[in-house]
Design an enzyme around this catalytic site. Structure first.
Site, short mmCIF file in Angstrom:
data_model
loop_
_atom_site.label_atom_id
_atom_site.label_comp_id
_atom_site.label_asym_id
_atom_site.label_seq_id
_atom_site.Cartn_x
_atom_site.Cartn_y
_atom_site.Cartn_z
N LYS A 164 0.83 -1.21 0.00
CA LYS A 164 0.00 0.00 0.00
C LYS A 164 0.87 1.26 0.00
O LYS A 164 0.60 2.21 -0.74
CB LYS A 164 -0.94 -0.01 1.22
CG LYS A 164 -2.06 -1.04 1.08
CD LYS A 164 -2.84 -1.25 2.37
CE LYS A 164 -3.80 -2.42 2.24
NZ LYS A 164 -4.47 -2.77 3.49
N ASP A 197 -10.79 3.39 4.26
CA ASP A 197 -11.13 1.97 4.09
C ASP A 197 -12.64 1.76 4.12
O ASP A 197 -13.13 0.66 3.83
CB ASP A 197 -10.49 1.15 5.22
CG ASP A 197 -9.40 0.21 4.72
OD1 ASP A 197 -9.25 0.10 3.48
OD2 ASP A 197 -8.73 -0.42 5.55
N GLN A 240 -4.52 -1.50 9.72
CA GLN A 240 -4.36 -2.81 9.09
C GLN A 240 -4.90 -3.91 10.02
O GLN A 240 -4.53 -3.97 11.19
CB GLN A 240 -2.88 -3.06 8.77
CG GLN A 240 -2.61 -4.36 8.04
CD GLN A 240 -3.24 -4.38 6.65
OE1 GLN A 240 -3.13 -3.43 5.88
NE2 GLN A 240 -3.91 -5.47 6.32
#
Ligand code: NDP
Length: 282
Positions: A52, A119, A96
Site C-alpha cells: 500500500k 477503508d 491494518q
C-alpha cells in the site's frame, strides 16, 4: 466470454489518480497523505502495508506508518488513531487488520474520523452507504463496482446475487448494487439451495473464501461473474497457487464476463484505496 482484466483497469485508475495528484501539486496544494497503523508482526500484514505504501508513492501520495508492538493495548492503538484524527496533514487513516486479540478491532475502527475513513469500514461510512448518501466505500466492493461499470454496464433492474455477507465485502457490495437499482439477493452459509439462488443472477458476486465453490451449473448463461475470493491451495505437484471462489475453467464456458484470480478484483482494491485517499484530501 469476456475476461475482466482487473490488472489493466487498476493500472488505468492508478494513472488517473496519479494525474489528479500531479494537478493538485501543480496548483500549489500539498500531496494527499495516508496514515497506516500496523500493530504486531503478522508477516502478511507487513506485506500488505508495504504494498500500500509503495502504491501511494507511485501515485505521488504521501504516507506515514505508525507501528506498534504486538503487545500494545487497545488504549495505545486508540491513542494513535485519535492523534491521526487530529493531525491536519493526514487525509486518510487505515488500520491494518487483523489486530492482536487484546484490541477490539470494531472499537478501534469506529474511532477513525469518518471523513478520514478511506477503508470505508466505520459504522458511519456503512450507514452513509446504507442510506445511499455520499461517503467512503470499502475498497474491495468499490473495485467490484468499477469493474461492473466497465464490463457489465447499466445495473438498473438486473438480478444481482452476492454470496457472502461480511462487513468488509458482501454487505457493502449488496448496498452498492441496491443503490444502482439492481434487485439484490444476499446469500450466505445458511442459504437454502444456493445453486438455484445463484442461477437467478445476471450479476453474481462470490465473496466467500471457499475455493471453486461456484460451479458451472450455478451460473446463468451470459451472466457477469465477479470472483472476490482469494484462496491459497496446494496443487498435486505440491506447489501453492491462488484460486478464487469460482471454478474458473467451468464457469468461463457459460459466463458472459468473468474476473480471473489473480488479476481480477485484487488489483482494484489498492487502486480504490488510492482513489479514496485522493477524495479524502479534496
Ligand atoms: P468472511 O469469512 O468474513 O465472510 C465469508 C462469507 O461467506 C460469510 O458471510 C459466510 O456466511 C459466507 N459463506 C461461507 N461459506 C459459505 C458457503 N459454503 N456457502 C455460502 N456462503 C458461505 O470473508 P470476507 O468477506 O472477508 O472474504 C471473502 C473472500 O474474499 C475471501 O476469500 C477473502 O480472502 C477474499 N477477499 C479478497 C479481497 C480482494 O482484494 N480481492 C479483499 C477481501 C477479501 P455466514 O455469514 O453465514 O458465515
Amino acid at each position: 466470454m469476456k475476461l475482466i482484466d482487473g490488472k489493466a483497469a487498476a493500472a488505468a485508475l492508478r494513472a488517473e489518480v496519479k494525474a489528479k495528484v500531479a494537478a493538485r501539486l501543480a496548483a500549489g496544494q500539498r500531496a494527499p497523505c495516508l496514515a497506516v497503523v500496523l500493530v504486531g508482526d503478522d508477516p502478511a500484514s507487513h506485506v500488505y502495508v508495504r504494498n500500500k505504501v509503495k502504491a501511494c508513492a507511485e501515485a505521488g501520495i504521501a504516507s506515514i506508518e505508525r507501528r506498534l508492538q504486538g503487545t500494545a493495548t487497545e488504549a495505545d492503538v486508540l491513542a494513535v488513531v485519535h492523534a491521526l484524527n487530529a493531525d491536519r496533514r493526514v487525509d486518510g487513516i487505515l488500520v491494518q487488520l487483523p489486530l492482536p486479540p487484546q484490541c477490539d478491532a470494531a472499537r478501534v475502527i469506529a474511532a477513525i474520523a469518518p471523513d478520514k475513513d478511506v477503508d470505508g469500514l466505520t459504522p458511519v461510512s456503512a450507514g452513509r452507504l446504507a442510506h445511499g448518501a455520499p461517503g467512503f466505500i470499502p475498497c474491495t466492493p468499490a473495485g467490484c463496482l468499477k469493474l461492473l461499470d466497465s464490463f457489465h454496464g447499466d445495473l438498473a433492474g438486473a438480478e444481482a446475487v452476492v454470496i457472502g455477507r461480511s462487513v468488509l465485502v458482501g454487505r457493502p457490495m449488496a448496498a452498492l448494487l441496491l443503490n444502482r437499482s439492481a434487485t439484490v439477493t444476499v446469500a450466505h452459509s445458511k442459504t437454502r439451495d444456493l445453486p438455484q439462488v445463484a442461477r437467478r443472477a445476471d450479476v453474481l458476486v462470490a465473496a466467500v473464501g471457499q475455493p471453486g465453490l461456484v460451479r458451472r451449473d450455478w451460473v446463468k448463461p451470459g451472466a457477469t461473474v465477479i470472483d472476490v475470493g482469494i484462496n491459497r491451495v496446494t496443487t498435486l505437484d505440491g506447489s501453492a497457487r491462488l484460486v478464487g471462489d469460482v471454478a474458473f475453467d467451468e464457469v468461463a464456458e457459460v459466463a458472459g464476463a468473468l474476473t480471473p484470480v489473480p488479476g481480477g478484483v485484487g488489483p482494484m482494491t489498492i487502486a480504490c484505496l488510492l482513489d479514496n485517499t485522493l477524495a479524502a484530501a479534496a
